[in-house]
Every structure is written in structure tokens, then in C-alpha cells.
Design a protein around this motif. Sequence first.
Motif, PDB file in Angstrom:
ATOM      1  N   ASP A 311       0.807  -1.212   0.000  1.00 45.98           N
ATOM      2  CA  ASP A 311       0.000   0.000   0.000  1.00 45.98           C
ATOM      3  C   ASP A 311       0.844   1.267   0.000  1.00 45.98           C
ATOM      4  O   ASP A 311       0.393   2.324  -0.450  1.00 45.98           O
ATOM      5  CB  ASP A 311      -0.938   0.005   1.212  1.00 45.98           C
ATOM      6  N   ALA A 312       2.108   1.179   0.490  1.00 45.92           N
ATOM      7  CA  ALA A 312       2.995   2.342   0.489  1.00 45.92           C
ATOM      8  C   ALA A 312       3.507   2.670  -0.908  1.00 45.92           C
ATOM      9  O   ALA A 312       4.054   3.751  -1.125  1.00 45.92           O
ATOM     10  CB  ALA A 312       4.177   2.100   1.425  1.00 45.92           C
ATOM     11  N   ARG A 313       3.348   1.736  -1.841  1.00 49.57           N
ATOM     12  CA  ARG A 313       3.711   1.925  -3.249  1.00 49.57           C
ATOM     13  C   ARG A 313       5.193   2.244  -3.438  1.00 49.57           C
ATOM     14  O   ARG A 313       5.593   2.887  -4.396  1.00 49.57           O
ATOM     15  CB  ARG A 313       2.834   3.003  -3.896  1.00 49.57           C
ATOM     16  N   GLN A 314       6.020   1.774  -2.518  1.00 51.87           N
ATOM     17  CA  GLN A 314       7.468   1.851  -2.715  1.00 51.87           C
ATOM     18  C   GLN A 314       7.948   0.680  -3.564  1.00 51.87           C
ATOM     19  O   GLN A 314       8.818   0.821  -4.394  1.00 51.87           O
ATOM     20  CB  GLN A 314       8.180   1.845  -1.361  1.00 51.87           C
ATOM     21  N   TRP A 315       7.408  -0.498  -3.257  1.00 53.32           N
ATOM     22  CA  TRP A 315       7.725  -1.734  -3.982  1.00 53.32           C
ATOM     23  C   TRP A 315       9.226  -2.010  -3.998  1.00 53.32           C
ATOM     24  O   TRP A 315       9.777  -2.568  -4.945  1.00 53.32           O
ATOM     25  CB  TRP A 315       7.144  -1.703  -5.398  1.00 53.32           C
ATOM     26  N   HIS A 316       9.858  -1.611  -2.907  1.00 56.72           N
ATOM     27  CA  HIS A 316      11.285  -1.835  -2.719  1.00 56.72           C
ATOM     28  C   HIS A 316      11.582  -1.670  -1.239  1.00 56.72           C
ATOM     29  O   HIS A 316      10.993  -0.805  -0.574  1.00 56.72           O
ATOM     30  CB  HIS A 316      12.099  -0.826  -3.543  1.00 56.72           C
ATOM     31  N   PRO A 317      12.477  -2.485  -0.668  1.00 56.54           N
ATOM     32  CA  PRO A 317      12.784  -2.360   0.758  1.00 56.54           C
ATOM     33  C   PRO A 317      13.406  -1.007   1.091  1.00 56.54           C
ATOM     34  O   PRO A 317      14.149  -0.421   0.289  1.00 56.54           O
ATOM     35  CB  PRO A 317      13.786  -3.495   0.996  1.00 56.54           C
ATOM     36  N   ARG A 318      13.127  -0.532   2.314  1.00 55.33           N
ATOM     37  CA  ARG A 318      13.659   0.748   2.781  1.00 55.33           C
ATOM     38  C   ARG A 318      14.387   0.563   4.109  1.00 55.33           C
ATOM     39  O   ARG A 318      14.087  -0.344   4.881  1.00 55.33           O
ATOM     40  CB  ARG A 318      12.544   1.777   2.949  1.00 55.33           C
ATOM     41  N   ALA A 319      15.316   1.450   4.360  1.00 60.00           N
ATOM     42  CA  ALA A 319      16.123   1.364   5.572  1.00 60.00           C
ATOM     43  C   ALA A 319      15.308   1.676   6.817  1.00 60.00           C
ATOM     44  O   ALA A 319      14.377   2.481   6.775  1.00 60.00           O
ATOM     45  CB  ALA A 319      17.306   2.328   5.473  1.00 60.00           C
ATOM     46  N   ALA A 320      15.680   1.042   7.918  1.00 59.72           N
ATOM     47  CA  ALA A 320      15.148   1.399   9.241  1.00 59.72           C
ATOM     48  C   ALA A 320      16.176   2.297   9.894  1.00 59.72           C
ATOM     49  O   ALA A 320      17.247   1.846  10.301  1.00 59.72           O
ATOM     50  CB  ALA A 320      14.911   0.151  10.067  1.00 59.72           C
ATOM     51  N   THR A 321      15.903   3.577   9.951  1.00 63.96           N
ATOM     52  CA  THR A 321      16.902   4.541  10.409  1.00 63.96           C
ATOM     53  C   THR A 321      16.803   4.890  11.887  1.00 63.96           C
ATOM     54  O   THR A 321      17.746   5.426  12.453  1.00 63.96           O
ATOM     55  CB  THR A 321      16.800   5.841   9.584  1.00 63.96           C
ATOM     56  N   SER A 322      15.661   4.617  12.492  1.00 60.71           N
ATOM     57  CA  SER A 322      15.504   4.950  13.903  1.00 60.71           C
ATOM     58  C   SER A 322      14.352   4.157  14.490  1.00 60.71           C
ATOM     59  O   SER A 322      13.565   3.550  13.767  1.00 60.71           O
ATOM     60  CB  SER A 322      15.246   6.454  14.079  1.00 60.71           C
ATOM     61  N   GLY A 323      14.253   4.203  15.805  1.00 58.35           N
ATOM     62  CA  GLY A 323      13.159   3.524  16.490  1.00 58.35           C
ATOM     63  C   GLY A 323      13.661   2.577  17.544  1.00 58.35           C
ATOM     64  O   GLY A 323      14.810   2.105  17.497  1.00 58.35           O
ATOM     65  N   ALA A 324      12.799   2.288  18.495  1.00 62.52           N
ATOM     66  CA  ALA A 324      13.131   1.373  19.579  1.00 62.52           C
ATOM     67  C   ALA A 324      12.460   0.030  19.354  1.00 62.52           C
ATOM     68  O   ALA A 324      11.464  -0.080  18.649  1.00 62.52           O
ATOM     69  CB  ALA A 324      12.685   1.977  20.912  1.00 62.52           C
ATOM     70  N   GLY A 325      13.018  -0.998  19.959  1.00 64.06           N
ATOM     71  CA  GLY A 325      12.426  -2.327  19.850  1.00 64.06           C
ATOM     72  C   GLY A 325      12.687  -2.955  18.501  1.00 64.06           C
ATOM     73  O   GLY A 325      13.596  -2.563  17.753  1.00 64.06           O
ATOM     74  N   HIS A 326      11.897  -3.954  18.177  1.00 65.98           N
ATOM     75  CA  HIS A 326      12.057  -4.660  16.908  1.00 65.98           C
ATOM     76  C   HIS A 326      11.485  -3.816  15.768  1.00 65.98           C
ATOM     77  O   HIS A 326      10.311  -3.467  15.782  1.00 65.98           O
ATOM     78  CB  HIS A 326      11.350  -6.017  16.963  1.00 65.98           C
ATOM     79  N   LEU A 327      12.295  -3.526  14.785  1.00 63.85           N
ATOM     80  CA  LEU A 327      11.905  -2.740  13.629  1.00 63.85           C
ATOM     81  C   LEU A 327      11.719  -3.648  12.416  1.00 63.85           C
ATOM     82  O   LEU A 327      12.309  -4.732  12.352  1.00 63.85           O
ATOM     83  CB  LEU A 327      12.973  -1.685  13.323  1.00 63.85           C
ATOM     84  N   GLN A 328      10.913  -3.206  11.477  1.00 66.90           N
ATOM     85  CA  GLN A 328      10.742  -3.897  10.190  1.00 66.90           C
ATOM     86  C   GLN A 328      10.187  -5.317  10.337  1.00 66.90           C
ATOM     87  O   GLN A 328      10.441  -6.162   9.480  1.00 66.90           O
ATOM     88  CB  GLN A 328      12.073  -3.950   9.428  1.00 66.90           C
ATOM     89  N   MET A 329       9.441  -5.582  11.387  1.00 66.56           N
ATOM     90  CA  MET A 329       8.872  -6.920  11.537  1.00 66.56           C
ATOM     91  C   MET A 329       7.834  -7.197  10.458  1.00 66.56           C
ATOM     92  O   MET A 329       7.580  -8.352  10.112  1.00 66.56           O
ATOM     93  CB  MET A 329       8.244  -7.088  12.925  1.00 66.56           C
TER      94      MET A 329
END
Length: 405
Positions: A311-329
Motif C-alpha cells: 500500500d505504500a507503493r514503494q515496492w522496494h525495501p527501505r532502511a530502518a533509520t531509527s526507532g526502539a524495539g524490533h523494527l521492520q517486523m
Amino acid sequence: MLLRFRNIRTRSMDLCAPLSAEDMMVQSMPDASPAKWHLAHTTWFFERFVLARDGGYRPAHPEWHYLFNSYYQSVGPMHARPQRGLLSRPGVEQIRSYRERVDDAVSEFLLRGVDEATLAVIELGLQHEQQHQELLLTDIKHAFGVNPLLPAYTTHAATHDASSAAPLEFIGGAEGIVAIGHAGDGFAFDNESPRHRVLLGPHALANRLVTNAEYAAFVHDGGYQEPALWLSDGWDTVRREQWERPLYWQPDLASEFTLSGVQPIDPHAPVSHVSYYEADAFARWAGARLPTEAEWESAAAALPAQGNLLDARQWHPRAATSGAGHLQMYGDVWEWTASPYVSYPGFRPLAGALGEYNGKFMCGQWVLRGGSCATPREHIRASYRNFFPPHARWQFMGIRLGQDR
């Protein structure tokens, strides 16, 4: 249900909008299917399993049942999967008309009122269609990726994050007895049940996915030349297929083929299009291991199913640049686990032909979790079990590391 049915069916057509009739006929390998076959097969599903319940419906093209059955042996024979790209007829316009006819018939059926059992089959058909929406994107990416022109599916290039990926950390997971599997609320495939208890030992999962830069270090360190890192079948595959890098990475190791054409590799984005063999070898090289699916689900269960999804229409993986806990699950890439795809204790497949949907593939495959940048948002959940053979890598497949504690 009617509005949802129409919206999901329309999205499939929207995903095909950038494609020519020639694009929609291409089958680049036996594991992939032409776009027009995806459109026809998902329509066949509704005709065969939903409209067959409507006593007044008569198929316009009963001979197409042979062409667009996939693997449902109990409802009849089917055209050989590796030869789907040879079907120049029916043409794209005929298939569009077929979809419209079936969509209208299902809509009328719903308006007249259907029982709960029929609604359940329609829901299964919609979930099935969402699976094929992901396959539409990954199959056309493979078809364009083997074309020497390396054409773009879309002119929208995925943006790169300027900042670095979040520092890699390991987060301790739950220990002892935990419950996994579908909890009983909302839709789930039969292979997600029954909910059951498993025993987890001391372990930790990485806070984010393995990046392109981290995987490049494995490549530059000779990871593809070191047999001690690889499972036996994996090493045989590396030598036979002459693998030297992830699928779609270009020989310069600085660019990769994407749905937007060839683009510079974002070093901070998750590595993608790697097989189970490659994921396992990288984990061993990194002094870690792959998580089990129970460890993964235990960590993901409390998190919202949000992320870089279709739905984000990126259709390509993106970096996880910040955040706490498990990211990109959820989103970005499907995450290989160390778990073979087998049944849960007490598993029972659906009754009848629909029981062929998942259970008969529980041999020689490995579980992936979390969805990808091509997975519809409402289609993914913590208990969702995807599965592929260990050599597969044309899907958006990546790596999260785990370790014992």
C-alpha cells in the motif's frame, strides 16, 4: 463484503496497468507465471469455488477450467505449470472480459444473500487474490530482470534514506512456554492453526533486518567461495547456479535491478532476493543464526502489522533509520526462519478441494514471516506462514539474525 470484493479485484487490474499485452504473456521461469494467467486463475477460483454454489450460474468458457486450474487435482486436470507462457490464447482482452463477467456474477450472488459457508469461501478467494497481487509484482520483476534491456515497471523510483541504518542490536526474547498460531479472531489460513504451546529457550533477535552493506561485507569476504559456511545442498546450488551475489545485484556490486529499473544500491536498506541457503550462510558467517518461526511470532505478536507494504507503493525495501524495539517486523522483505514448513500439532486441512491449498506442500520448504514491500497491508498478520523451497529467491526475501543466549 461486496465493496471489499470489488476493491481487491480492481487492485489486481491496477497492478497490470503499466504492462503491455506482450509483458502480460511472459513466463521467465517455471516458478513464475504470466500476469494474464494470474488474472485468469484468480477469476477461475471464484468461478470454480464460489459461483459453483449458485445453481443458476453457467460458465461461459468451461474449457478454460483446464487452462487456469493451478494445482487442485481433486477438481480436475490442469495445464502444465512451466508451459503457462505458451498460452497466447485466450488473449488479454478476453481475460479482462472473463473477469468482468465473473465479478458481476459474484456481485449479484452477494446481493441476493449468501450463507456463512459461502462468505468464508469468498473471503478465502480474496486472500488468495492478494497473494497473487504480490506474485504479479515479483513475477514481472523477474521477467524484466532477465530482459537485457532491464526495463522499468514503474517510473517511480524508491527513495533512499540519507541517514544510516539504526545500529544493530539484539533484543532478548520471551523464554519458557508461549502460545503461537492463529488466535481465532479474523481470517487465517488453515496452516496457521491450531494455536498451540511451544517452549522457547534463552534467545535474542536482531532489532532490524540485515542491510545491503552488511551483506556486501559477506560477499567481499569471499562468502560465496567458502564451502564451510554453506549447507551441503546450498553449496551445490551455489556452484551449479554460479551464484556470486543476491539476485538482481549487478556485477559492479553498487547497483541493483528494481521495479524502477537499475538503481544505486542503498547500503542501509535491507538486503533482498536471497535464498534460505544464502540467509543461513550469512548468519553463520556473522556468528549468529536464523530465528525460529516461534521466536519470530512471539516477538511480532504485540506489534501492529504496519510497515513498508504494498500500500505504500514503494515496492522496494527501505532502511530502518531509527526507532526502539524490533523494527521492520512487517513489510520490506519476507524473513527466512530456521523452521521447516510442517504442520502444527493437531492440524486439519480444510475439507474438500480447498484442503489442497496449503497442507500438501508441507515437505521440503522453509517458513518465512512478516510480509514484504509487495504484500497488501490487510493481508499480513503475526501468525501468517509463508513458505518456499530453500533455493528460491525471486520473492522479496531477506534476513533477520537470531542468537542463543
